[in-house]
Design a protein around this motif. Sequence first.
Motif, PDB file in Angstrom:
ATOM      1  N   ILE A  47     -80.686  22.300  47.465  1.00  0.00           N
ATOM      2  CA  ILE A  47     -79.815  22.344  46.278  1.00  0.00           C
ATOM      3  C   ILE A  47     -78.669  21.354  46.428  1.00  0.00           C
ATOM      4  CG2 ILE A  47     -78.153  23.798  45.039  1.00  0.00           C
ATOM      5  CD1 ILE A  47     -80.111  26.148  45.527  1.00  0.00           C
ATOM      6  N   PHE A  48     -78.052  21.306  47.621  1.00  0.00           N
ATOM      7  CA  PHE A  48     -76.967  20.340  47.843  1.00  0.00           C
ATOM      8  C   PHE A  48     -77.472  18.904  47.730  1.00  0.00           C
ATOM      9  CE2 PHE A  48     -74.382  23.781  49.543  1.00  0.00           C
ATOM     10  CZ  PHE A  48     -73.108  23.386  49.139  1.00  0.00           C
ATOM     11  N   MET A  49     -78.660  18.631  48.261  1.00  0.00           N
ATOM     12  CA  MET A  49     -79.195  17.266  48.204  1.00  0.00           C
ATOM     13  C   MET A  49     -79.532  16.870  46.765  1.00  0.00           C
ATOM     14  SD  MET A  49     -79.007  16.192  51.260  1.00  0.00           S
ATOM     15  CE  MET A  49     -80.090  14.827  51.514  1.00  0.00           C
ATOM     16  N   LEU A  50     -80.127  17.778  45.995  1.00  0.00           N
ATOM     17  CA  LEU A  50     -80.428  17.471  44.590  1.00  0.00           C
ATOM     18  C   LEU A  50     -79.148  17.268  43.782  1.00  0.00           C
ATOM     19  CD1 LEU A  50     -83.413  19.850  43.821  1.00  0.00           C
ATOM     20  CD2 LEU A  50     -83.442  17.359  43.954  1.00  0.00           C
ATOM     21  N   PHE A  51     -78.141  18.071  44.072  1.00  0.00           N
ATOM     22  CA  PHE A  51     -76.860  17.920  43.378  1.00  0.00           C
ATOM     23  C   PHE A  51     -76.234  16.566  43.698  1.00  0.00           C
ATOM     24  CE2 PHE A  51     -72.215  18.629  43.113  1.00  0.00           C
ATOM     25  CZ  PHE A  51     -72.136  18.891  41.748  1.00  0.00           C
ATOM     26  N   SER A  52     -76.297  16.143  44.964  1.00  0.00           N
ATOM     27  CA  SER A  52     -75.719  14.849  45.331  1.00  0.00           C
ATOM     28  C   SER A  52     -76.476  13.699  44.677  1.00  0.00           C
ATOM     29  CB  SER A  52     -75.692  14.685  46.847  1.00  0.00           C
ATOM     30  OG  SER A  52     -76.999  14.666  47.377  1.00  0.00           O
ATOM     31  N   LEU A  53     -77.807  13.805  44.564  1.00  0.00           N
ATOM     32  CA  LEU A  53     -78.570  12.757  43.895  1.00  0.00           C
ATOM     33  C   LEU A  53     -78.268  12.693  42.403  1.00  0.00           C
ATOM     34  CD1 LEU A  53     -82.037  12.967  45.646  1.00  0.00           C
ATOM     35  CD2 LEU A  53     -80.335  11.149  45.824  1.00  0.00           C
ATOM     36  N   SER A  54     -78.021  13.848  41.798  1.00  0.00           N
ATOM     37  CA  SER A  54     -77.674  13.828  40.371  1.00  0.00           C
ATOM     38  C   SER A  54     -76.306  13.200  40.158  1.00  0.00           C
ATOM     39  CB  SER A  54     -77.722  15.240  39.779  1.00  0.00           C
ATOM     40  OG  SER A  54     -76.687  16.035  40.302  1.00  0.00           O
ATOM     41  N   LEU A  55     -75.376  13.382  41.102  1.00  0.00           N
ATOM     42  CA  LEU A  55     -74.072  12.720  40.992  1.00  0.00           C
ATOM     43  C   LEU A  55     -74.208  11.219  41.194  1.00  0.00           C
ATOM     44  CD1 LEU A  55     -71.656  15.123  42.905  1.00  0.00           C
ATOM     45  CD2 LEU A  55     -71.769  14.723  40.448  1.00  0.00           C
ATOM     46  N   LEU A  56     -75.068  10.822  42.120  1.00  0.00           N
ATOM     47  CA  LEU A  56     -75.266   9.397  42.387  1.00  0.00           C
ATOM     48  C   LEU A  56     -75.895   8.694  41.197  1.00  0.00           C
ATOM     49  CD1 LEU A  56     -74.987   7.133  44.437  1.00  0.00           C
ATOM     50  CD2 LEU A  56     -77.256   7.685  45.253  1.00  0.00           C
ATOM     51  N   ASP A  57     -76.744   9.387  40.458  1.00  0.00           N
ATOM     52  CA  ASP A  57     -77.373   8.791  39.284  1.00  0.00           C
ATOM     53  C   ASP A  57     -76.334   8.443  38.223  1.00  0.00           C
ATOM     54  OD1 ASP A  57     -79.553   7.879  37.783  1.00  0.00           O
ATOM     55  OD2 ASP A  57     -79.519   9.737  36.620  1.00  0.00           O
ATOM     56  N   GLY A  58     -75.225   9.158  38.203  1.00  0.00           N
ATOM     57  CA  GLY A  58     -74.167   8.860  37.244  1.00  0.00           C
ATOM     58  C   GLY A  58     -73.341   7.639  37.612  1.00  0.00           C
ATOM     59  N   ALA A  59     -73.455   7.176  38.850  1.00  0.00           N
ATOM     60  CA  ALA A  59     -72.710   5.999  39.300  1.00  0.00           C
ATOM     61  C   ALA A  59     -73.493   4.747  38.920  1.00  0.00           C
ATOM     62  CB  ALA A  59     -72.495   6.054  40.800  1.00  0.00           C
ATOM     63  N   ILE A  60     -73.049   4.089  37.889  1.00  0.00           N
ATOM     64  CA  ILE A  60     -73.746   2.918  37.375  1.00  0.00           C
ATOM     65  C   ILE A  60     -72.906   1.670  37.626  1.00  0.00           C
ATOM     66  CG2 ILE A  60     -74.630   1.792  35.303  1.00  0.00           C
ATOM     67  CD1 ILE A  60     -75.148   4.552  34.146  1.00  0.00           C
ATOM     68  N   ASP A  61     -73.519   0.670  38.241  1.00  0.00           N
ATOM     69  CA  ASP A  61     -72.896  -0.646  38.393  1.00  0.00           C
ATOM     70  C   ASP A  61     -73.209  -1.462  37.154  1.00  0.00           C
ATOM     71  OD1 ASP A  61     -71.455  -0.830  40.701  1.00  0.00           O
ATOM     72  OD2 ASP A  61     -73.080  -1.636  41.907  1.00  0.00           O
ATOM     73  N   GLU A  62     -72.192  -2.011  36.534  1.00  0.00           N
ATOM     74  CA  GLU A  62     -72.409  -2.880  35.380  1.00  0.00           C
ATOM     75  C   GLU A  62     -71.839  -4.256  35.683  1.00  0.00           C
ATOM     76  OE1 GLU A  62     -70.559  -0.846  32.101  1.00  0.00           O
ATOM     77  OE2 GLU A  62     -72.448   0.057  31.532  1.00  0.00           O
ATOM     78  N   THR A  63     -72.626  -5.276  35.364  1.00  0.00           N
ATOM     79  CA  THR A  63     -72.197  -6.658  35.520  1.00  0.00           C
ATOM     80  C   THR A  63     -72.271  -7.324  34.157  1.00  0.00           C
ATOM     81  OG1 THR A  63     -73.104  -6.699  37.762  1.00  0.00           O
ATOM     82  CG2 THR A  63     -72.591  -8.824  36.751  1.00  0.00           C
TER      83      THR A  63
END
Length: 110
Positions: A47-63
């Motif tokens: 559950i902690f690992m899935l939660f961390s991956l869902s937070l990482l998906d929200g981190a978007i690099d834009e150029t």
Amino acid sequence: MKILTQTPTQLTIQTSSAPDGLLLISPFIVIGLWQIILASNWIGGGIFMLFSLSLLDGAIDETYIFDKTFSKMTIKRRAVWLHDVTEYPTRKISAVELEEIGDSDRNRIY
């Protein structure tokens, strides 16, 4: 945002949300691994690992690349499960304001 390159014909600006996202999720990854390895709690750690991956998906690099030569703006978005490139003609861009903020260490934020 920070300026990556600036020439007379091209300007490249990048947002820096991915490093911030990695800092945000690192405690959840550590707790998840601790739950799985030391406590043999696969469900809690998962559950902690899935939660961390869902937070990482929200981190978007834009150029953002503004090119005078070809009269276009290119936006590149990159995240864990996202790689998107969009191009727009610069004639459709209007009323853009870029604000510069400086801090005590002489760092500039746009």
